[in-house]
Each structure stands twice: as C-alpha cells, then as structure tokens.
Design a protein around this motif. Sequence first.
Motif, short mmCIF file in Angstrom:
data_model
loop_
_atom_site.label_atom_id
_atom_site.label_comp_id
_atom_site.label_asym_id
_atom_site.label_seq_id
_atom_site.Cartn_x
_atom_site.Cartn_y
_atom_site.Cartn_z
N LYS A 9 -5.51 22.53 -21.66
CA LYS A 9 -6.15 24.08 -21.60
C LYS A 9 -4.86 25.00 -21.17
O LYS A 9 -3.90 24.64 -20.61
CB LYS A 9 -7.05 23.97 -20.11
CG LYS A 9 -8.37 23.60 -20.51
CD LYS A 9 -9.21 23.93 -19.41
CE LYS A 9 -10.11 22.47 -18.79
NZ LYS A 9 -10.91 22.75 -17.64
N ARG A 39 -17.27 36.24 -15.84
CA ARG A 39 -17.44 34.91 -14.89
C ARG A 39 -17.97 35.10 -13.54
O ARG A 39 -18.46 34.20 -12.93
CB ARG A 39 -16.26 33.98 -15.09
CG ARG A 39 -15.92 33.50 -16.50
CD ARG A 39 -14.77 32.70 -16.58
NE ARG A 39 -14.12 32.28 -17.83
CZ ARG A 39 -13.06 31.57 -17.94
NH1 ARG A 39 -12.38 31.39 -16.87
NH2 ARG A 39 -12.68 31.51 -19.01
N SER A 48 -8.49 29.47 -16.32
CA SER A 48 -8.31 28.95 -17.86
C SER A 48 -8.94 30.03 -18.72
O SER A 48 -10.08 30.44 -18.60
CB SER A 48 -9.19 27.67 -17.77
OG SER A 48 -8.78 26.80 -16.75
N ILE A 49 -8.57 30.14 -19.78
CA ILE A 49 -8.97 30.91 -20.92
C ILE A 49 -9.13 30.24 -22.27
O ILE A 49 -8.60 28.98 -22.28
CB ILE A 49 -7.93 32.25 -21.02
CG1 ILE A 49 -6.58 31.67 -21.75
CG2 ILE A 49 -7.84 32.92 -19.73
CD1 ILE A 49 -5.73 33.16 -22.27
N ARG A 50 -9.83 30.81 -23.06
CA ARG A 50 -10.15 29.92 -24.39
C ARG A 50 -8.72 30.13 -25.12
O ARG A 50 -8.08 31.14 -25.18
CB ARG A 50 -11.22 30.72 -25.08
CG ARG A 50 -12.35 30.49 -24.44
CD ARG A 50 -13.54 31.28 -25.09
NE ARG A 50 -14.93 31.32 -24.03
CZ ARG A 50 -16.05 31.99 -24.54
NH1 ARG A 50 -16.25 32.35 -25.82
NH2 ARG A 50 -16.97 31.71 -23.78
N ALA A 51 -8.58 29.16 -25.82
CA ALA A 51 -7.48 28.91 -26.82
C ALA A 51 -7.79 30.31 -27.89
O ALA A 51 -6.67 30.88 -28.19
CB ALA A 51 -7.48 27.80 -27.78
#
Length: 91
Positions: A9, A39, A48-51
Amino acid sequence: SSAVTSTNKIVLNLESLGSLPADEAGPLARYASTIQAQRHDYNGKVLSIRAEDLKSLAIIYDMSPDELTSRLIEWGVLSPGMESIVSSGGD
Ligand code: C2E
Ligand code: C2E
C-alpha cells in the motif's frame, strides 16, 4: 510499462507532508486533504491512497510515477522501499 501492483500500500505520512514547503508539497497536500474529506477521515497520522492516485499525482507533478515516488521518499512522505510499487521489475 507494467501495471502498478497493489501488494504494497501507498501510505502517506501526513505529519511529514504538513511540514513541507507549500510550493513543493501543495498539490499533494490538497490531494490528500480532498481524500480525507471524501472519507471523513481526519484523525490519522497516515493516509493510504490508491495506486491509481499516485499515477494521477505523477501527471500533476509532470514526473513519471517512479520519479514522484523517489521525490516522496526524499520528502519523508513515503517510507523507503516503496520504489518497488511502481518499478517495472528491473534495476
Ligand atoms: P467510491 O470510489 O465509489 O467508493 C465507495 C466506497 O467503497 C468507499 O467509501 C469505500 O468504503 C469503498 N472503497 C472503494 N475503494 C476502496 C479501496 O480501495 N479500499 C477500501 N478500503 N475501500 C474502498 P469512502 O471511503 O467513504 O469514499 C467515498 C468516495 O470518496 C469514494 O467513492 C471515492 O469517490 C472517494 N475516495 C475516497 N478515498 C479515495 C482515494 O483514496 N482515492 C480516490 N481517487 N478517491 C477516493
Ligand atoms: P488500492 O486501490 O491501491 O488502495 C490502497 C489502499 O488505499 C486501500 O487498501 C485503502 O486503505 C485505501 N483506499 C483506497 N481507496 C479508498 C476509499 O475509497 N476509501 C477508503 N476508506 N480507503 C481507500 P485496501 O483497502 O487494503 O485495498 C487494497 C486493494 O484492494 C486496493 O488497492 C484495490 O486494488 C482493492 N480494493 C479494495 N477495496 C476495493 C473496492 O471497493 N473497489 C475496488 N475496485 N477495489 C478495491
């Protein structure tokens, strides 16, 4: 080029991000703030961020995802070792 894998992640250190000069970190800080707002998650020291978001950020910074990842590690926003996330397999 290879796909971004999601086995590791992307976890941003928000405290480091907050202490960086705005002219460099501004776009990233705004992006992170927007995700927190979407969020309703304002308490964390990490985010945590998206790829996929890293790819979008690389476009914003006019860098390759690898270059942006290195920059984020230099800034202390990303833990060392995260290069593997966006590497294409060779050194
Ligand atoms: P959405 O993309 O339609 O996702 C709806 C909900 O699905 C999210 O609500 C979350 O509960 C869950 N979800 C979607 N993808 C993931 C994922 O990769 N991991 C986890 N753990 N859950 C996931 P949430 O968190 O309230 O987010 C609401 C909306 O805010 C999302 O709708 C999306 O449009 C945006 N958003 C939130 N975080 C991010 C992010 O890191 N990157 C991007 N690009 N958008 C985000
Ligand atoms: P990813 O898309 O690279 O997301 C990495 C991590 O960012 C997620 O880990 C989660 O901690 C955070 N994240 C991303 N988007 C959201 C969001 O909309 N809301 C919230 N609250 N957190 C978000 P996680 O949850 O362990 O998911 C790992 C991987 O599993 C994700 O990597 C994605 O590839 C997949 N995934 C998980 N949930 C969903 C989902 O609802 N929809 C889709 N399309 N993929 C999901």
